[in-house]
Motif scaffolding. Structure first.
Motif, PDB file in Angstrom:
ATOM      1  N   TYR A   1       0.860  -1.172   0.000  1.00  0.00           N
ATOM      2  CA  TYR A   1       0.000   0.000   0.000  1.00  0.00           C
ATOM      3  C   TYR A   1       0.904   1.232   0.000  1.00  0.00           C
ATOM      4  O   TYR A   1       2.007   1.204   0.537  1.00  0.00           O
TER       5      TYR A   1
ATOM      6  N   PHE B   1       1.506   5.578   0.342  1.00  0.00           N
ATOM      7  CA  PHE B   1       1.057   6.753   1.080  1.00  0.00           C
ATOM      8  C   PHE B   1       1.963   7.947   0.792  1.00  0.00           C
ATOM      9  O   PHE B   1       3.149   7.777   0.484  1.00  0.00           O
TER      10      PHE B   1
ATOM     11  N   LYS C   1      -3.643   8.227   0.226  1.00  0.00           N
ATOM     12  CA  LYS C   1      -3.245   6.830   0.286  1.00  0.00           C
ATOM     13  C   LYS C   1      -3.803   6.071  -0.906  1.00  0.00           C
ATOM     14  O   LYS C   1      -4.876   6.395  -1.403  1.00  0.00           O
TER      15      LYS C   1
ATOM     16  N   TYR D   1       2.840  11.542   2.979  1.00  0.00           N
ATOM     17  CA  TYR D   1       2.657  12.341   4.182  1.00  0.00           C
ATOM     18  C   TYR D   1       3.325  13.696   3.972  1.00  0.00           C
ATOM     19  O   TYR D   1       4.311  13.820   3.232  1.00  0.00           O
TER      20      TYR D   1
ATOM     21  N   LEU E   1      -1.150  12.724   7.106  1.00  0.00           N
ATOM     22  CA  LEU E   1      -1.466  11.933   5.934  1.00  0.00           C
ATOM     23  C   LEU E   1      -2.071  12.811   4.847  1.00  0.00           C
ATOM     24  O   LEU E   1      -3.066  13.494   5.074  1.00  0.00           O
TER      25      LEU E   1
END
Lengths: 114, 115
Positions: free
Chosen positions: B32, B34, B49, B36, B46
């Protein structure tokens, strides 16, 4: 909603002194908890993680230790600080079943060891 | 082994210009992805995603990212940046181990938006 707290926000300590940083999470149960260190100009280094009370895993050998005395409390400690322990310490939490365990970070503690 | 590479350590850009922050990853399994953002002396927030589904994901503050599996990339874009976007941006991948999600972070890209 969930919130994560860290204290103190800043800390200046002499070499050889002890350390205790605290992290608490509100609004959730049985989270996974993480301690990261961010040295100047570098990325995040995972130091410790915990999947439950009293369960601590260390990612790298070092001068630090961690404890989880309560479900939503995570403590980072040292008996004798080194100059190399200076940095920005971040606590994070996540849930395996929520958003594939996305991690949410606290505001951080800036530690300077002199 | 998993790793994340952010190709640019610093990106200067003028206000209202478009920006792309590059991120490439390597992994032998599905991960997965992401992004930030970190403002000075603050924790990480965050931005967005990618877990599954559409490869174009939209996040907060007008940012979006596109997952490209063949190129193992997850570049972050914004069509028009503001001064307030000045911050450090971190790309991350997560790998689910038997009882927790381990995150691997890139080294960060500092975005400096100039007036």
């Amino acid at each position: 909603s969930q919130t994560i707290h860290q204290w103190p926000a800043t800390l200046v300590q002499p070499v050889g002194s002890p350390l205790s940083l605290e992290c608490t999470v509100e609004g959730t149960s049985n989270p996974n908890l993480y301690w990261y260190r961010q040295a100047a100009g570098r990325g995040l280094q995972l130091l410790f993680y915990s999947v439950g009370i009293g369960q601590i895993s260390s990612e790298v050998p070092q001068n630090l230790s961690a404890s989880r005395p309560q479900d939503r409390q995570f403590i980072l400690s040292s008996k004798k600080l080194l100059l190399s322990d200076s940095g920005f310490y971040l606590c994070a939490w996540g849930l395996n079943h929520m958003d594939r365990g996305v991690q949410y970070f606290g505001p951080g503690t800036r530690l300077t060891v002199l | 082994a998993q790793s994340v590479t952010q190709l640019d350590s610093q990106v200067p850009v003028f206000e209202e210009a478009p920006v792309e922050l590059r991120c490439n990853y390597s992994s032998s399994v599905s991960v997965y992805l992401f992004w930030y953002v970190q403002y000075p002396n603050q924790g990480l927030q965050l931005l967005l995603k990618y877990l599954s589904g559409s490869t174009l994901v939209k996040g907060i503050n007008g940012f979006e990212a596109e997952f490209n599996k063949s190129q193992t990339s997850f570049h972050l874009r914004k069509p028009s940046v503001h001064i307030s976007d000045t911050a450090e941006y971190f790309c991350a991948v997560s790998l689910f181990l038997y009882n927790f999600n381990k995150f691997y972070f890139g080294s960060g890209t500092k975005l400096n938006v100039k007036p």
